[in-house]
Structure formats: C-alpha cells, structure tokens
Enzyme design. Sequence first.
Site: not given
Ligand code: NDP
Length: 240
Positions: A14, A83, A88, A147, A178
């Site tokens: 995202i 981020a 889980d 979470y 979602g």
């Molecule tokens: P991804 O797992 O695809 O990507 C996560 C991103 O966050 C990566 O760029 C990762 O970096 C970065 N990240 C994780 N931990 C840290 C940290 N400690 N410091 C800096 N960067 C960090 O996640 P999504 O795209 O699926 O999710 C994005 C957001 O949307 C999140 O907050 C998630 O909870 C929320 N969300 C997602 C949903 C979904 O269906 N996918 C649904 C609802 C909410 P790196 O690449 O270095 O690991």
Amino acid sequence: MARVALVTGGTRGIGEAISVTLKENGYNVVANYAGNAQAAEEFTKRTGIPAYKFDVGDFAACEEGIKKITADHGPIEVLVNNAGITRDTTINRMDPQQWVDVIQTNLTSCFNLSRLVIEHMREIGFGRIINIGSINGQAGQYGQVNYAAAKSGIHGFTKALAQEGAAKGITVNAIAPGYIDTDMVRAVPENVLEKIIAGIPVKRLGKPEEIADGVLFLAKDESGFITGSTLSINGGQHMY
Ligand code: NDP
C-alpha cells in the site's frame, strides 16, 4: 514549491502505491522502510523516489531519519503513517515481544513521526497527517489482539491530534483499509482468504491504488475542512 511528503513503509504494498500516487500528483515524495534493502532499491529504481531506512518504532532513529530527509529535501508538510506489521496469534500463545513489536511499529510510530514534524507544520500553519488504520482496528479480529489494539489506538490518536492541529491548519485523518492485495494479505492461508473474500460485498480484495487515492484526497490543500475522520475503504465489508 512542491510539498514534501513522507510515506512510512513507502517502498512496498500500500505504501508504494501511496508514494507513487502522491508523486504523480506533484508532491516531492520520500519513502521510508525498515530493512528490506532489495525491495527499497528496486522501488527507487522503478519510481525515482528516494528511500530512507529507519525503524519507525524507535524515536531516536526517527529523529535521525527526519533530520536527513529535511536536510536533503526540506521540511515535511504531508506525513503518511503507513508502516505496519502483524504478529498474529491468539493471546494464550502471544509472547510479550509480539505485543510490543506490533504496538511500537503500528502505533508508537504515529506519535514518533507526528511529534517530529508537528513543530514545522504549526509554524507554517499547514500540515496533513494521514494514519493508516485497519478494518481490524474497527471490528477486532481473532488472533490479533496486538494489531487490533494498535490500529484501534490509531483512530483515537487521530481524533485527539486533529483537535490539537485544527486551529493551526493541520488536518489529521485516518484511513481504515479492508483486505488489500499485498504481501501482508498474501501471507494469509488460501482457504482462510477465500472465506474472507466471500464475506466482502464487492467479492474481491482491494487494490493498493484504491487506498492511495484516498490518501491523495485527504492530502490535498483543498481538503482542509476534513479532520478527525476515518475513511473506510473496504469493499463494504464493515459499514460504519
Ligand atoms: P507490507 O507488509 O506490504 O509493507 C510494509 C511496509 O512497511 C514495508 O515498506 C516495510 O519495510 C515497512 N515497515 C515495516 N515495519 C517497519 C518499521 N519498523 N520501520 C519502518 N518501516 C517498516 O504492508 P501493507 O502494504 O499490506 O500494509 C501497509 C499498511 O496498511 C500497514 O499499516 C497495514 O497494517 C495496513 N493495512 C493493510 C491491510 C492489507 O490488507 N494489506 C489492511 C488494513 C490495513 P520493509 O520493506 O523494509 O520490510
């Protein structure tokens, strides 16, 4: 001058879609990531958007990161707290570290980064802070007390900070996605995912770009009358 926008976790999923959409719409975008250097390098090559590595859950690391970004690009006027991680398991199996990691990365990060950008926003009388929550912070979810607590906390954080920022031209809003087609959701077992999709009225996963469009809308200068709100983008799965 283009406004500087920081997207945390902006190199994958995202976050990548948000980074690209903001860039395509004229923002000077900077992304952050945690440690997946290969994904970050490929992202920068593909998009031309610089990526800065720091842990959003660690205040000192954020301070260092914001200093570098400000020196390279100027002060941040749009902050997207995207981020997030999941760890889980049901509470009877959850160890304290799984609790702490999820709270730090998903919720404490919103404090860390907002704290570090808010002073400039207050000075100039403009700011946009957009926090990515979750449908599971609104409705709860089995196996996700960490979470759901973090994401639910984001919604309270958003409303409180919105009240503080309102008179200074700073809007603070949340998006509650979602189920969106990213690595995070692809990690869910296929049979579970099928059941989830069957329960979504539009009968499909969301696309990262559909969240990014919501972020763009809230980031716009023209959206100054929207603050303290949560935009649910979830295919009708949970109607608030
Ligand atoms: P991804 O797992 O695809 O990507 C996560 C991103 O966050 C990566 O760029 C990762 O970096 C970065 N990240 C994780 N931990 C840290 C940290 N400690 N410091 C800096 N960067 C960090 O996640 P999504 O795209 O699926 O999710 C994005 C957001 O949307 C999140 O907050 C998630 O909870 C929320 N969300 C997602 C949903 C979904 O269906 N996918 C649904 C609802 C909410 P790196 O690449 O270095 O690991």
